[in-house]
Write a protein that holds these residues in place. Structure first.
Motif, PDB file in Angstrom:
ATOM      1  N   UNK A   1       0.852  -1.187   0.000  1.00  0.00           N
ATOM      2  CA  UNK A   1       0.000   0.000   0.000  1.00  0.00           C
ATOM      3  C   UNK A   1       0.889   1.240   0.000  1.00  0.00           C
ATOM      4  N   UNK A   2       0.737   2.093  -1.032  1.00  0.00           N
ATOM      5  CA  UNK A   2       1.607   3.259  -1.139  1.00  0.00           C
ATOM      6  C   UNK A   2       1.154   4.379  -0.204  1.00  0.00           C
ATOM      7  N   UNK A   3       2.011   5.394  -0.081  1.00  0.00           N
ATOM      8  CA  UNK A   3       1.749   6.469   0.871  1.00  0.00           C
ATOM      9  C   UNK A   3       0.504   7.272   0.507  1.00  0.00           C
ATOM     10  N   UNK A   4       0.208   7.411  -0.780  1.00  0.00           N
ATOM     11  CA  UNK A   4      -0.979   8.160  -1.189  1.00  0.00           C
ATOM     12  C   UNK A   4      -2.254   7.457  -0.727  1.00  0.00           C
ATOM     13  N   UNK A  10      -6.422   7.599   5.712  1.00  0.00           N
ATOM     14  CA  UNK A  10      -6.345   8.348   6.961  1.00  0.00           C
ATOM     15  C   UNK A  10      -7.377   9.469   6.981  1.00  0.00           C
ATOM     16  N   UNK A  11      -7.469  10.209   5.886  1.00  0.00           N
ATOM     17  CA  UNK A  11      -8.451  11.297   5.804  1.00  0.00           C
ATOM     18  C   UNK A  11      -9.864  10.743   5.907  1.00  0.00           C
ATOM     19  N   UNK A  12     -10.126   9.656   5.215  1.00  0.00           N
ATOM     20  CA  UNK A  12     -11.461   9.053   5.267  1.00  0.00           C
ATOM     21  C   UNK A  12     -11.766   8.486   6.654  1.00  0.00           C
ATOM     22  N   UNK A  13     -10.731   7.980   7.315  1.00  0.00           N
ATOM     23  CA  UNK A  13     -10.935   7.491   8.674  1.00  0.00           C
ATOM     24  C   UNK A  13     -11.316   8.609   9.623  1.00  0.00           C
ATOM     25  N   UNK A  14     -10.669   9.748   9.481  1.00  0.00           N
ATOM     26  CA  UNK A  14     -10.991  10.882  10.343  1.00  0.00           C
ATOM     27  C   UNK A  14     -12.392  11.410  10.053  1.00  0.00           C
ATOM     28  N   UNK A  15     -12.775  11.428   8.769  1.00  0.00           N
ATOM     29  CA  UNK A  15     -14.131  11.865   8.418  1.00  0.00           C
ATOM     30  C   UNK A  15     -15.170  10.881   8.952  1.00  0.00           C
ATOM     31  N   UNK A  16     -14.873   9.580   8.813  1.00  0.00           N
ATOM     32  CA  UNK A  16     -15.794   8.568   9.350  1.00  0.00           C
ATOM     33  C   UNK A  16     -15.876   8.667  10.868  1.00  0.00           C
ATOM     34  N   UNK A  17     -14.735   8.950  11.513  1.00  0.00           N
ATOM     35  CA  UNK A  17     -14.745   9.135  12.961  1.00  0.00           C
ATOM     36  C   UNK A  17     -15.576  10.327  13.376  1.00  0.00           C
ATOM     37  N   UNK A  18     -15.512  11.391  12.572  1.00  0.00           N
ATOM     38  CA  UNK A  18     -16.341  12.563  12.856  1.00  0.00           C
ATOM     39  C   UNK A  18     -17.818  12.226  12.727  1.00  0.00           C
ATOM     40  N   UNK A  19     -18.176  11.505  11.655  1.00  0.00           N
ATOM     41  CA  UNK A  19     -19.573  11.112  11.474  1.00  0.00           C
ATOM     42  C   UNK A  19     -20.056  10.200  12.584  1.00  0.00           C
ATOM     43  N   UNK A  20     -19.217   9.226  12.971  1.00  0.00           N
ATOM     44  CA  UNK A  20     -19.583   8.336  14.075  1.00  0.00           C
ATOM     45  C   UNK A  20     -19.664   9.108  15.384  1.00  0.00           C
ATOM     46  N   UNK A  21     -18.798  10.120  15.531  1.00  0.00           N
ATOM     47  CA  UNK A  21     -18.839  10.951  16.726  1.00  0.00           C
ATOM     48  C   UNK A  21     -20.147  11.707  16.857  1.00  0.00           C
ATOM     49  N   UNK A  82      -7.662   4.359  13.967  1.00  0.00           N
ATOM     50  CA  UNK A  82      -8.279   3.140  13.443  1.00  0.00           C
ATOM     51  C   UNK A  82      -7.976   2.970  11.960  1.00  0.00           C
ATOM     52  N   UNK A  83      -7.913   4.076  11.213  1.00  0.00           N
ATOM     53  CA  UNK A  83      -7.595   3.997   9.785  1.00  0.00           C
ATOM     54  C   UNK A  83      -6.174   3.487   9.568  1.00  0.00           C
ATOM     55  N   UNK A  84      -5.245   3.921  10.408  1.00  0.00           N
ATOM     56  CA  UNK A  84      -3.871   3.430  10.297  1.00  0.00           C
ATOM     57  C   UNK A  84      -3.802   1.943  10.641  1.00  0.00           C
ATOM     58  N   UNK A 223     -18.577   3.950  12.915  1.00  0.00           N
ATOM     59  CA  UNK A 223     -17.298   4.095  12.214  1.00  0.00           C
ATOM     60  C   UNK A 223     -17.080   2.952  11.239  1.00  0.00           C
ATOM     61  N   UNK A 224     -17.348   1.727  11.675  1.00  0.00           N
ATOM     62  CA  UNK A 224     -17.149   0.580  10.793  1.00  0.00           C
ATOM     63  C   UNK A 224     -17.971   0.680   9.520  1.00  0.00           C
ATOM     64  N   UNK A 225     -19.220   1.097   9.652  1.00  0.00           N
ATOM     65  CA  UNK A 225     -20.090   1.212   8.480  1.00  0.00           C
ATOM     66  C   UNK A 225     -19.654   2.360   7.562  1.00  0.00           C
ATOM     67  N   UNK A 226     -19.388   3.526   8.152  1.00  0.00           N
ATOM     68  CA  UNK A 226     -19.013   4.691   7.345  1.00  0.00           C
ATOM     69  C   UNK A 226     -17.643   4.506   6.694  1.00  0.00           C
ATOM     70  N   UNK A 227     -16.672   4.099   7.490  1.00  0.00           N
ATOM     71  CA  UNK A 227     -15.335   3.938   6.946  1.00  0.00           C
ATOM     72  C   UNK A 227     -15.277   2.784   5.958  1.00  0.00           C
TER      73      UNK A 227
END
Length: 253
Positions: A1-4, A10-21, A82-84, A223-227
């Motif tokens: 898995x490349x850095x991009x 990571x960005x999607x994980x944070x957005x999913x975390x915000x939605x779950x929050x 969680x995304x990492x 989070x699991x569903x959104x991410x």
């Protein structure tokens, strides 16, 4: 898995975390805060008159803006972590789709990070707990959480190694059984903490703990569903040509 890809996840994980929050915040406000108010009322009713403290931050601000700030920041932070972890787990825990891997990771993390420590040291509302033992209680809780997470990782590795010999089903059963056997002594030998006042309402305590558990279920499940959906779209994008050809085939002649 490349850095991009890692960065995008990571960005999607944070957005999913915000939605779950946001979902967890709603649950905390409507399920948890009423029980917190009842516990504070009990504490104030049983405190000597000279021990009443002046509120630096009002209770209304704590239960609205304060609660929202804490839950949402926590959601974003835990979503990134969680995304990492997802980047490490993807493809290494079985041949699951990105969406299924996200749900599996969320469920296992919920059990290891929260449910197992909760069974030993459940959440308590205000008025429950001695202020002099808060350091000890915090240390024991985090010790239980670290043990649970490390043993869950070890059980996952064990299951992967047993799978070629036993098959996926029996390897999973063996790994779960090993986790339960090893975590058992921690439940047995770590100190028991019971600082609930004798006259504290059992209903309030029970409802507070249920609301705390419900908040975590909603946070991790959301989070699991959104991410999972975001990761699926990123890692397995639908080919545009296939979509167009299906649309043309479905169109009436």
């Amino acid at each position: 898995m490349n850095s991009a890809t890692v960065r995008n996840l990571l960005v999607r994980g944070m957005l999913a975390g915000l939605g779950a929050g946001v979902l967890a915040l709603i649950a905390a406000y409507f399920l948890g805060e009423p029980n917190v108010d009842r516990a504070i009322g009990f504490e104030e009713a049983h405190a000597p008159a000279h021990e009443h403290e002046v509120e630096i931050v009002s209770r209304s601000l704590q239960s609205t803006a304060g609660l929202a700030t804490g839950v949402l920041i926590y959601g974003i932070a835990f979503g990134g972590i969680a995304a990492l972890a997802y980047c490490v787990a993807l493809g290494r825990v079985g041949r699951f789709s990105p969406r299924a891997t996200a749900l599996l990771l969320s469920g296992c993390a919920l059990l290891a990070v929260y449910v197992v420590p909760f069974l030993k040291y459940p959440a308590n509302p205000p008025a429950v707990g001695n202020g002099d033992t808060i350091g000890k209680r915090t240390t024991l809780y985090f010790l239980m959480m670290v043990l649970s997470v490390l043993l869950a990782i070890a059980a996952t590795i064990l299951g992967k190694r047993l799978a070629p010999k036993l098959g996926t089903w029996y390897a999973t059963v063996a790994a779960v059984a090993a986790f339960a056997v090893v975590i058992g002594p921690a439940f047995a030998f770590l100190p028991v903490i019971n600082e609930v006042p004798a006259d504290f309402p059992a209903t309030v305590l029970w409802r507070f703990r249920l609301s705390a558990l419900a908040m975590q279920l909603i946070l991790w499940g959301g989070f699991g569903l959104l991410f999972g959906e975001l990761a699926e779209r990123l890692l397995n994008p639908r080919p545009a040509k296939a979509e167009k050809s299906r649309a043309v085939a479905a169109a009436p002649n």
